[in-house]
Scaffold this active site. Sequence first.
Site, short mmCIF file in Angstrom:
data_model
loop_
_atom_site.label_atom_id
_atom_site.label_comp_id
_atom_site.label_asym_id
_atom_site.label_seq_id
_atom_site.Cartn_x
_atom_site.Cartn_y
_atom_site.Cartn_z
N ASP A 179 0.82 -1.21 0.00
CA ASP A 179 0.00 0.00 0.00
C ASP A 179 0.86 1.27 0.00
O ASP A 179 2.02 1.25 0.38
CB ASP A 179 -0.93 0.01 1.22
N GLU A 180 0.25 2.34 -0.41
CA GLU A 180 0.76 3.70 -0.26
C GLU A 180 2.16 3.93 -0.81
O GLU A 180 2.98 4.62 -0.21
CB GLU A 180 0.70 4.13 1.22
#
Length: 526
Positions: A179-180
């Site tokens: 993620d991210e």
Amino acid sequence: MALYKLNRFHFHLTDDEGWRFAVPALPELTAIGARRGVSRDGAPCLPPSFGSGADVDGSAGTGFYSADDFIAILRHAHERHIEVIPEFNVPGHARAAIVAMRARHQRLLAAGDAAGAAHYLLDDADDRSVYESVQLWHDNVICIALPSVDRFFDTVVAALVDLFKAAGVPLRTVHTGGDEVPNGAWTGSPICQALMRQRGWTALAQLRGDFVARCHAILAKHGIAYAGWEETAIEHDTVAGKTRALPSTRFAGAGFRIYAWNNAWGWGQEDVAYRLANAGYQVVLSNAASLYFDLACAKDGEEPGYYWAGFVGARDTFAFCPLEMTATAGAEPMGGAVPAASLAAMVKLDPAGITRIAGLQGQLWGENANSRQRIEYLTAPRLIALAERAWSPDPRWQDLPPARRDAAVASAWNEFANRLGQRVLPALDRALGFAYRLPPPGAILRSEGQVTIDANVALPGLRLHYTVDGSAPRVTSPRFEGPVTPPAGATVFNIAAFDTRGRASRVVAIPMPISINLKTAADEQA
């Protein structure tokens, strides 16, 4: 978890600010990546974060799970029919690993072992990429074009396999995070750009997809299923200046599970989970706006927790409608309503997609949960509401017209809240002594004729006690059983909710109205 039949423990073990389990072949991961502060001798470590303090050895940010710790956790969970899904996060949120492997590289290079030094390197020394992660890091993304990254991944997976074998517990799934990853990563890496030219790739998504495929293959070699956050299975395109998240068709199918999380209402990604399920992915609903327990329970400055995706109370978790989340849509993070047209435009689950919703997961990110009491406060009773929604039949609220739907949700919550307050929480008091959140009472002052205070509580069964002398209520204070008329001279009415052990909620204070008689000059003369 066992008490409420929660049968998966997603064990987040690594992040930018710490690496938390031992890998025998890579001691730097814990010797450096699990130590946070400012070292007195200049030895490499991670910087202080989240108020963990400057003293490395006394820091709340220093520490890791030893092999014995890890095995004990696995066995404890297995005995309670809970599967542990370990996660180590790649390619983003990887700063602890990058710093540790950079120190290993420098140590071996100084010893004259150039080949050994490069064997597990995770970053490109000539990378000039400019990016900033959500947590403000500028060097937390692995260089995914390096062959050494695959060796690192394989070595870490092998260490997990050994720990599970030692515990006598099957390792079925590893979560790889994903993620991210901030925009700008890899754009200034000569190694990444060279690989893209060599393969004829024109988009970073192709580079990223190749990395995911390699991780998937390594896990498959060990007989382990792949899991990752939604970013590992989506691609982005831009139409009319608006970026959309679209499912990648590359990895849909068996052995690939996606956890969909980034669905704050009003952000335009609320239906990503359904898009992925319809595209063939097994999806775990991990929706931030309903299932992130590190978010504050209510909009109050005294409530601990974040609010970037809104506020998540037990009722918000209970009212989550897994197979048609727009049926009970929440508010935007700052409280605004989601436009009806936006809700209507969101993708619905098709019949095949419904079968691919693998379950629900509540998340409690722990960086600011700095005590056992804080963890328990943030966890329950929202965790119980999660269990209720996950294990109950589909409520089918989406089939009702809005007015009847609202009434049905309210009626279901009323029944659940009574069950929770009158039976479930008292049983939890007896079984575990858990420091769950007690909702503060609601109170109102009425002054028609005479001043009276009325009050209630969100979970019937909790007792209310009050004071009128300015002190905090205790279990020995008068019990609130109906409207109260404060005595003359009272300046404040304090009230709190109590559990069966005598623990109190936050105190709600109602200042008493003050009458002031302003005499005029004529009055004085008279």
